[in-house]
Design a protein around this motif. Structure first.
Motif, PDB file in Angstrom:
ATOM      1  N   ALA A   1       0.807  -1.215   0.000  1.00  0.00           N
ATOM      2  CA  ALA A   1       0.000   0.000   0.000  1.00  0.00           C
ATOM      3  C   ALA A   1       0.838   1.263   0.000  1.00  0.00           C
ATOM      4  CB  ALA A   1      -0.935  -0.003   1.215  1.00  0.00           C
ATOM      5  N   LEU A   2       1.895   1.306   0.817  1.00  0.00           N
ATOM      6  CA  LEU A   2       2.681   2.534   0.898  1.00  0.00           C
ATOM      7  C   LEU A   2       3.376   2.843  -0.420  1.00  0.00           C
ATOM      8  CD1 LEU A   2       4.282   2.495   4.465  1.00  0.00           C
ATOM      9  CD2 LEU A   2       2.317   3.797   3.643  1.00  0.00           C
ATOM     10  N   LYS A   3       3.767   1.818  -1.153  1.00  0.00           N
ATOM     11  CA  LYS A   3       4.365   2.054  -2.465  1.00  0.00           C
ATOM     12  C   LYS A   3       3.330   2.640  -3.423  1.00  0.00           C
ATOM     13  CE  LYS A   3       7.767  -1.619  -1.871  1.00  0.00           C
ATOM     14  NZ  LYS A   3       8.294  -2.921  -2.308  1.00  0.00           N
ATOM     15  N   ASP A   4       2.109   2.160  -3.341  1.00  0.00           N
ATOM     16  CA  ASP A   4       1.050   2.703  -4.189  1.00  0.00           C
ATOM     17  C   ASP A   4       0.771   4.166  -3.860  1.00  0.00           C
ATOM     18  OD1 ASP A   4       0.646   0.506  -5.722  1.00  0.00           O
ATOM     19  OD2 ASP A   4      -1.145  -0.186  -4.697  1.00  0.00           O
ATOM     20  N   TYR A   5       0.741   4.491  -2.578  1.00  0.00           N
ATOM     21  CA  TYR A   5       0.518   5.878  -2.183  1.00  0.00           C
ATOM     22  C   TYR A   5       1.664   6.778  -2.642  1.00  0.00           C
ATOM     23  CZ  TYR A   5      -3.185   4.383   1.090  1.00  0.00           C
ATOM     24  OH  TYR A   5      -4.324   3.881   1.663  1.00  0.00           O
ATOM     25  N   PHE A   6       2.875   6.275  -2.511  1.00  0.00           N
ATOM     26  CA  PHE A   6       4.070   7.081  -2.771  1.00  0.00           C
ATOM     27  C   PHE A   6       4.294   7.323  -4.265  1.00  0.00           C
ATOM     28  CE2 PHE A   6       8.622   7.429  -3.655  1.00  0.00           C
ATOM     29  CZ  PHE A   6       9.010   8.426  -2.765  1.00  0.00           C
ATOM     30  N   VAL A   7       4.096   6.292  -5.082  1.00  0.00           N
ATOM     31  CA  VAL A   7       4.443   6.362  -6.502  1.00  0.00           C
ATOM     32  C   VAL A   7       3.239   6.827  -7.310  1.00  0.00           C
ATOM     33  CG1 VAL A   7       5.136   5.025  -8.523  1.00  0.00           C
ATOM     34  CG2 VAL A   7       6.184   4.555  -6.293  1.00  0.00           C
ATOM     35  N   ASP A   8       3.390   7.939  -8.018  1.00  0.00           N
ATOM     36  CA  ASP A   8       2.369   8.356  -8.977  1.00  0.00           C
ATOM     37  C   ASP A   8       2.908   8.159 -10.392  1.00  0.00           C
ATOM     38  OD1 ASP A   8       4.084  10.481  -9.519  1.00  0.00           O
ATOM     39  OD2 ASP A   8       2.977  11.898  -8.300  1.00  0.00           O
ATOM     40  N   ARG A   9       2.088   8.489 -11.385  1.00  0.00           N
ATOM     41  CA  ARG A   9       2.486   8.245 -12.775  1.00  0.00           C
ATOM     42  C   ARG A   9       3.747   9.020 -13.154  1.00  0.00           C
ATOM     43  NH1 ARG A   9      -3.261   8.581 -13.262  1.00  0.00           N
ATOM     44  NH2 ARG A   9      -4.182   6.566 -13.862  1.00  0.00           N
ATOM     45  N   SER A  10       3.815  10.274 -12.719  1.00  0.00           N
ATOM     46  CA  SER A  10       4.971  11.087 -13.058  1.00  0.00           C
ATOM     47  C   SER A  10       6.243  10.529 -12.438  1.00  0.00           C
ATOM     48  CB  SER A  10       4.744  12.536 -12.599  1.00  0.00           C
ATOM     49  OG  SER A  10       5.868  13.329 -12.881  1.00  0.00           O
ATOM     50  N   PHE A  11       6.145  10.120 -11.183  1.00  0.00           N
ATOM     51  CA  PHE A  11       7.304   9.537 -10.503  1.00  0.00           C
ATOM     52  C   PHE A  11       7.768   8.281 -11.233  1.00  0.00           C
ATOM     53  CE2 PHE A  11       9.602   6.977  -7.489  1.00  0.00           C
ATOM     54  CZ  PHE A  11      10.263   7.871  -6.665  1.00  0.00           C
ATOM     55  N   GLU A  12       6.834   7.414 -11.560  1.00  0.00           N
ATOM     56  CA  GLU A  12       7.193   6.170 -12.231  1.00  0.00           C
ATOM     57  C   GLU A  12       7.802   6.437 -13.609  1.00  0.00           C
ATOM     58  OE1 GLU A  12       5.424   1.756 -13.381  1.00  0.00           O
ATOM     59  OE2 GLU A  12       4.111   3.242 -12.443  1.00  0.00           O
ATOM     60  N   LYS A  13       7.218   7.365 -14.337  1.00  0.00           N
ATOM     61  CA  LYS A  13       7.728   7.673 -15.671  1.00  0.00           C
ATOM     62  C   LYS A  13       9.154   8.199 -15.623  1.00  0.00           C
ATOM     63  CE  LYS A  13       6.686  10.465 -19.785  1.00  0.00           C
ATOM     64  NZ  LYS A  13       5.758  11.460 -20.389  1.00  0.00           N
ATOM     65  N   THR A  14       9.471   8.969 -14.578  1.00  0.00           N
ATOM     66  CA  THR A  14      10.786   9.585 -14.466  1.00  0.00           C
ATOM     67  C   THR A  14      11.826   8.642 -13.869  1.00  0.00           C
ATOM     68  OG1 THR A  14       9.735  11.742 -14.169  1.00  0.00           O
ATOM     69  CG2 THR A  14      12.049  11.568 -13.553  1.00  0.00           C
ATOM     70  N   VAL A  15      11.444   7.921 -12.821  1.00  0.00           N
ATOM     71  CA  VAL A  15      12.414   7.164 -12.032  1.00  0.00           C
ATOM     72  C   VAL A  15      12.561   5.716 -12.488  1.00  0.00           C
ATOM     73  CG1 VAL A  15      12.929   6.319  -9.700  1.00  0.00           C
ATOM     74  CG2 VAL A  15      12.092   8.658 -10.030  1.00  0.00           C
ATOM     75  N   ARG A  16      11.467   5.090 -12.879  1.00  0.00           N
ATOM     76  CA  ARG A  16      11.544   3.664 -13.202  1.00  0.00           C
ATOM     77  C   ARG A  16      12.574   3.339 -14.279  1.00  0.00           C
ATOM     78  NH1 ARG A  16       6.536  -0.639 -13.714  1.00  0.00           N
ATOM     79  NH2 ARG A  16       7.834  -2.487 -14.042  1.00  0.00           N
ATOM     80  N   PRO A  17      12.671   4.085 -15.381  1.00  0.00           N
ATOM     81  CA  PRO A  17      13.686   3.750 -16.389  1.00  0.00           C
ATOM     82  C   PRO A  17      15.108   3.816 -15.846  1.00  0.00           C
ATOM     83  CG  PRO A  17      12.040   5.242 -17.302  1.00  0.00           C
ATOM     84  CD  PRO A  17      11.805   5.199 -15.833  1.00  0.00           C
ATOM     85  N   LEU A  18      15.368   4.714 -14.896  1.00  0.00           N
ATOM     86  CA  LEU A  18      16.698   4.817 -14.311  1.00  0.00           C
ATOM     87  C   LEU A  18      17.031   3.558 -13.513  1.00  0.00           C
ATOM     88  CD1 LEU A  18      16.466   8.496 -12.970  1.00  0.00           C
ATOM     89  CD2 LEU A  18      17.502   7.720 -15.118  1.00  0.00           C
TER      90      LEU A  18
END
Length: 551
Positions: free
Chosen positions: A522-539
């Motif tokens: 749950a806390l990961k779902d609250y913390f991560v939004d689309r913009s965060f995932e788009k920016t950070v996940r590829p790194l």
């Protein structure tokens, strides 16, 4: 400053990608219906470490087998008791949680930090989602804290919070309450990172308080901590800064903010330059907000370089290859330990490796890096406690010292520092030497009395839930390190001497880990939004560690 082309996420964009709501799962509601007083306890016992390692398949990444109903009930009981200590530490008027409280849950300490405050906020969210407290109580508690945060004295150009405040008044501390010693007000990179992380959680978890949480979050500029010239231009975060000269402490004057007219501050003379560090939470946030360049994610070191004897002081000679990410050359060094290879932390503690994983799905996003390194870290801690040192228990992380004060516990052989965090009392310095540079002085040590820290086992839940819960059951029933506020902060494995106190930081890690385990991250779902995932996940996805699980 350069950064993500998308720029910082605005409040209106902060929505979880999964869209799941409400948070509380039916299984948790069913457990609550059984009544807390009747909850079952996992039988005491100590898991035997085996070559398969955490997760069962040796591949790393993701959760292991599903929890049994008995395990879920036990975790819910732990959450209920742990929350009792958090609530006892929280001032009713200010909503600021103290740093610590004695085992009798009587008088809390007269100081707190941004990390403590952030931990209380996400703990309140978890307590609500698990039904430990009502939605109204959680909203009232969180709202009180946010209101106080909006009134605390801060470093206005950066929006960052000072490191020590009085919980009862919210005043910035300039003298230490216990001793009267001078406190030089400091602004910590990592402490502000954890507070900001909690604000992201609150903004998504409690829509009625989103505006307040977003206003605080958006005012915090992590670019003020970031030295773009460090690491050959990849950039590194400083440890923090002071506004005024802190006595004889080494400082570097400067201004990393985007306002050239803002007064200079005095930065620490060190950077957070290791990859496996709890401080990476600030890097994630700064990159996601467009305040830190994305390439800074690759500026930290896996190990110290293998360059002759210049870095021969580190714990062992690393092995690895050099790769390039976003134009940044990275030596993918690893250490060998217990028939595996892994990227070490500075001191060899669990929270350095796994605390950011409570909020960022590192193992999922980085199957070739964190997805192996996280379970390898857990396996290494288990091996050390159960086999190498033969304590009968495992889980080592900074915590209260059962014999007085505070200690940085860890697996010394897993830390970059050659005199890293020990797992025992008195501290044993393991020195297996450095090939061609340093002779071994204590390659096969005799360990003293082990000290285990329960929050370290909770951090291991995603990677070996059975082993963690067996370990915790033994700590509770055999070592007796359990009270009205949950697990006591640390306990020795020989004499059973426990630290008779609760630290809010460690309790908040326990709450976060339980919340994720019972409520599907749950806390990961609250913390991560689309913009965060788009920016950070590829790194995260791009990097490849040399980590391996036991063969």
């Amino acid at each position: 400053m350069t950064g993500s082309t998308d720029g910082p996420a605005r409040p209106s964009e902060r929505r979880r990608a999964t869209g799941r709501h409400p948070r509380t799962r039916s299984v948790v509601r069913g457990l609550l219906g059984a009544g807390l007083a009747a909850l079952l306890v996992v039988p005491a016992g100590t898991a035997a470490w085996a070559g398969g390692g955490p997760g069962g398949n040796g591949q790393g990444g993701g959760h292991g087998d599903a929890l049994t109903r008995a395990q879920e009930r036990t975790l819910l009981r732990y959450a209920d008791d742990t929350w009792a200590s958090m609530a006892a530490m929280a001032d009713e008027q200010t909503g600021l949680v103290a740093d610590q409280i004695d085992a009798d849950l009587g008088t809390p300490s007269a100081y707190t930090s941004p990390t403590n405050i952030g931990g209380y906020l996400w703990s309140a969210v978890v307590a609500r989602d698990l039904g430990v407290i009502s939605k109204k109580e959680a909203r009232d508690r969180i709202g009180t804290t946010l209101e106080t945060l909006s009134e605390l004295e801060r470093h206005e150009p950066s929006g960052m919070f000072y490191n020590w405040y009085a919980p009862e008044t919210g005043e910035k501390l300039t003298t230490w309450p216990d001793s009267g010693d001078v406190v030089h007000p400091f602004l910590s990179t990592v402490d502000n990172g954890w507070l900001a992380a909690s604000l992201r959680v609150v903004a998504d978890a409690e829509p009625k308080l989103r505006k307040q949480a977003d206003a605080l979050y958006d005012s915090m500029d992590f670019g003020w901590f970031h030295d773009t010239e460090a690491a050959d231009g990849a950039g590194l975060n400083r440890g923090g800064f002071w506004v005024d000269q802190p006595g004889d402490t080494c400082t570097v004057p400067g201004n990393y903010g985007d306002d050239d007219d803002a007064p200079e501050v005095l930065y620490t003379c060190h950077w957070y330059d290791t990859t496996v560090s709890e401080a990476r939470i600030a890097t994630y946030l700064g990159i996601a907000n467009g305040q830190i360049p994305a390439k800074a994610y690759y500026g930290t070191l896996r190990t110290m370089p293998d360059e002759g004897c210049d870095f021969g002081w580190q714990e062992q000679k690393p092995e690895g290859v050099t790769r390039e990410y976003s134009g940044v050359s990275v030596f993918e060094g690893t250490y060998e330990y217990a028939d595996m290879r892994l990227v070490p932390s500075w001191g060899g503690s669990m929270f350095e490796a796994l605390m950011p994983d409570l909020f960022v799905p590192e193992a999922e996003w980085g199957p070739r890096s964190w997805g192996v390194n996280h379970p390898a870290t857990v396996a290494a801690q288990e091996f050390h406690g159960l086999e190498e040192a033969d304590y009968g228990y495992w889980g080592f992380s900074p915590a209260s010292d059962p014999f007085g004060g505070y200690r940085e516990y860890g697996v010394e052989g897993l830390g970059i520092s050659s005199d890293g965090y020990a797992s025992d009392e008195p501290a044993t310095d393991v020195d297996r030497g450095y090939d061609g540079c340093r002779e071994a002085t204590n390659p096969e040590p005799d360990y003293g009395e082990g000290v285990v820290t329960p929050h370290a086992s909770f951090l291991a839940l995603p990677y070996d839930a059975d082993g963690a819960l067996d370990n915790l059951a033994g700590i509770e029933t055999d070592l007796g390190a359990y009270g009205d506020g949950g697990f006591l902060d640390a306990v020795s494995t020989d004499s059973g001497t426990a630290a008779e106190r609760y630290l809010s930081l460690d309790q908040s890690m326990i709450m976060a880990a339980i919340g994720n385990a019972l409520d599907d991250d749950a806390l990961k779902d609250y913390f991560v939004d689309r913009s965060f995932e788009k920016t950070v996940r590829p790194l995260v996805a791009a990097q490849v560690f040399g980590s391996t699980m036991p063969r």
